[in-house]
Design a protein around this motif. Structure first.
Motif, PDB file in Angstrom:
ATOM      1  N   UNK A   2     -19.237   9.226-132.461  1.00 54.77           N
ATOM      2  CA  UNK A   2     -18.047   8.428-131.918  1.00 54.77           C
ATOM      3  C   UNK A   2     -17.136   9.590-131.072  1.00 54.77           C
ATOM      4  N   UNK A   3     -16.105   9.643-129.577  1.00 53.11           N
ATOM      5  CA  UNK A   3     -15.605  10.491-129.282  1.00 53.11           C
ATOM      6  C   UNK A   3     -14.505  10.211-129.665  1.00 53.11           C
ATOM      7  N   UNK A   4     -13.432  11.631-129.368  1.00 49.40           N
ATOM      8  CA  UNK A   4     -12.004  11.104-129.754  1.00 49.40           C
ATOM      9  C   UNK A   4     -11.128  10.966-128.461  1.00 49.40           C
ATOM     10  N   UNK A   5      -9.746  10.058-128.922  1.00 46.82           N
ATOM     11  CA  UNK A   5      -8.742  10.786-127.908  1.00 46.82           C
ATOM     12  C   UNK A   5      -7.605  11.183-127.790  1.00 46.82           C
ATOM     13  N   UNK A   6      -6.845  11.697-127.206  1.00 46.88           N
ATOM     14  CA  UNK A   6      -5.709  12.242-127.388  1.00 46.88           C
ATOM     15  C   UNK A   6      -4.931  11.051-126.774  1.00 46.88           C
ATOM     16  N   UNK A   7      -3.892  10.270-126.877  1.00 45.84           N
ATOM     17  CA  UNK A   7      -2.815   9.602-127.017  1.00 45.84           C
ATOM     18  C   UNK A   7      -1.959   9.685-126.632  1.00 45.84           C
ATOM     19  N   UNK A   8      -0.825   9.736-125.781  1.00 42.63           N
ATOM     20  CA  UNK A   8      -0.085  10.786-125.531  1.00 42.63           C
ATOM     21  C   UNK A   8       1.552  10.185-124.664  1.00 42.63           C
ATOM     22  N   UNK A   9       2.197   9.240-125.618  1.00 44.74           N
ATOM     23  CA  UNK A   9       3.681   8.222-124.473  1.00 44.74           C
ATOM     24  C   UNK A   9       4.528   9.054-125.199  1.00 44.74           C
ATOM     25  N   UNK A  10       4.840   9.862-123.533  1.00 42.41           N
ATOM     26  CA  UNK A  10       6.331   9.857-123.496  1.00 42.41           C
ATOM     27  C   UNK A  10       7.423   9.623-123.448  1.00 42.41           C
ATOM     28  N   UNK A  46       3.474  -2.481-120.313  1.00 46.27           N
ATOM     29  CA  UNK A  46       3.375  -2.443-121.335  1.00 46.27           C
ATOM     30  C   UNK A  46       4.180  -3.862-122.509  1.00 46.27           C
ATOM     31  N   UNK A  47       3.577  -4.637-123.333  1.00 43.96           N
ATOM     32  CA  UNK A  47       3.483  -5.216-124.123  1.00 43.96           C
ATOM     33  C   UNK A  47       4.567  -5.349-125.493  1.00 43.96           C
ATOM     34  N   UNK A  48       5.104  -6.138-126.081  1.00 41.16           N
ATOM     35  CA  UNK A  48       5.425  -6.262-126.960  1.00 41.16           C
ATOM     36  C   UNK A  48       6.487  -4.408-127.446  1.00 41.16           C
ATOM     37  N   UNK A  49       6.285  -4.036-128.327  1.00 39.61           N
ATOM     38  CA  UNK A  49       7.409  -3.109-128.282  1.00 39.61           C
ATOM     39  C   UNK A  49       7.247  -2.002-127.634  1.00 39.61           C
ATOM     40  N   UNK A  50       6.203  -2.122-126.710  1.00 39.78           N
ATOM     41  CA  UNK A  50       5.547  -0.543-126.127  1.00 39.78           C
ATOM     42  C   UNK A  50       6.331  -0.180-125.166  1.00 39.78           C
ATOM     43  N   UNK A  51       6.623   1.096-124.687  1.00 38.91           N
ATOM     44  CA  UNK A  51       7.279   1.403-123.795  1.00 38.91           C
ATOM     45  C   UNK A  51       6.139   2.021-122.661  1.00 38.91           C
ATOM     46  N   UNK A  52       6.802   1.426-121.575  1.00 38.42           N
ATOM     47  CA  UNK A  52       6.056   1.605-120.340  1.00 38.42           C
ATOM     48  C   UNK A  52       6.561   2.741-119.563  1.00 38.42           C
ATOM     49  N   UNK A  53       6.209   3.976-120.029  1.00 36.03           N
ATOM     50  CA  UNK A  53       6.802   5.481-119.758  1.00 36.03           C
ATOM     51  C   UNK A  53       4.861   6.084-119.717  1.00 36.03           C
ATOM     52  N   UNK A  54       5.771   7.705-119.403  1.00 36.42           N
ATOM     53  CA  UNK A  54       4.618   8.290-119.215  1.00 36.42           C
ATOM     54  C   UNK A  54       3.551   8.534-120.021  1.00 36.42           C
ATOM     55  N   UNK A  55       2.410   8.031-120.006  1.00 36.00           N
ATOM     56  CA  UNK A  55       0.837   7.487-120.664  1.00 36.00           C
ATOM     57  C   UNK A  55      -0.064   8.713-120.204  1.00 36.00           C
ATOM     58  N   UNK A  56      -0.363   9.328-121.015  1.00 37.47           N
ATOM     59  CA  UNK A  56      -1.221  10.128-121.110  1.00 37.47           C
ATOM     60  C   UNK A  56      -2.915   9.559-121.662  1.00 37.47           C
ATOM     61  N   UNK A  57      -3.635  10.005-121.211  1.00 43.40           N
ATOM     62  CA  UNK A  57      -5.271  10.097-122.046  1.00 43.40           C
ATOM     63  C   UNK A  57      -5.996  10.827-122.132  1.00 43.40           C
ATOM     64  N   UNK A  58      -6.899  11.314-123.154  1.00 42.78           N
ATOM     65  CA  UNK A  58      -7.257  12.280-122.827  1.00 42.78           C
ATOM     66  C   UNK A  58      -8.735  12.276-123.724  1.00 42.78           C
ATOM     67  N   UNK A  59     -10.134  13.148-123.369  1.00 39.06           N
ATOM     68  CA  UNK A  59     -10.952  12.174-124.095  1.00 39.06           C
ATOM     69  C   UNK A  59     -11.852  13.611-124.653  1.00 39.06           C
ATOM     70  N   UNK A  60     -12.434  13.337-125.357  1.00 39.39           N
ATOM     71  CA  UNK A  60     -13.397  14.580-126.313  1.00 39.39           C
ATOM     72  C   UNK A  60     -14.224  14.216-126.361  1.00 39.39           C
ATOM     73  N   UNK A  61     -15.664  14.806-126.424  1.00 42.37           N
ATOM     74  CA  UNK A  61     -16.799  14.451-127.166  1.00 42.37           C
ATOM     75  C   UNK A  61     -16.774  14.002-128.545  1.00 42.37           C
ATOM     76  N   UNK A  62     -15.699  14.307-129.018  1.00 40.14           N
ATOM     77  CA  UNK A  62     -16.045  14.181-130.516  1.00 40.14           C
ATOM     78  C   UNK A  62     -14.727  14.036-131.377  1.00 40.14           C
ATOM     79  N   UNK A  63     -14.037  13.040-132.812  1.00 42.19           N
ATOM     80  CA  UNK A  63     -13.330  13.494-133.420  1.00 42.19           C
ATOM     81  C   UNK A  63     -12.924  14.663-133.783  1.00 42.19           C
TER      82      UNK A  63
END
Length: 97
Positions: A2-10, A46-63
């Motif tokens: 499985x790939x790994x991901x960084x998920x960052x919400x400002x 954004x839905x539910x308790x989400x925040x519609x702010x800057x979001x960054x998604x980065x993929x890596x070959x593995x966790x």
């Protein structure tokens, strides 16, 4: 594997100069760790308790690669530049194989 991901919400940006200072060393640090930016600052619905702010998604070959890149000296140095200029929700997530 499985790939790994960084998920960052400002959530908030209290000092706009800090993210700019962080981005300069963070980009090369992420690339050196094998990361690929999939989304950065585009439109967000954004839905539910989400925040519609800057979001960054980065993929890596593995966790493991994602965790190692975050712990690297280069990325840790980039975090110093970010310091207390933002409040962000940062997660490392394992993808589905």
């Amino acid at each position: 594997m499985p790939k790994g991901y960084w998920v960052s919400v400002y959530r908030t940006v209290s000092d706009p100069e800090k993210p700019a200072a962080y981005n300069k060393p963070a980009g090369p640090a992420v690339e050196a760790g094998g990361g690929r930016i999939l989304a950065r600052g585009g439109r967000v619905v954004a839905h539910d308790a989400g925040i519609a702010e800057r979001t960054v998604l980065i993929e890596f070959d593995s966790f493991a690669h994602a965790v190692a890149a975050h712990g690297s000296a280069a990325y840790q140095a980039a975090l110093v530049a970010l310091a207390d200029g933002v409040e962000r929700d940062f997660r490392i997530v394992e993808g589905v194989d």
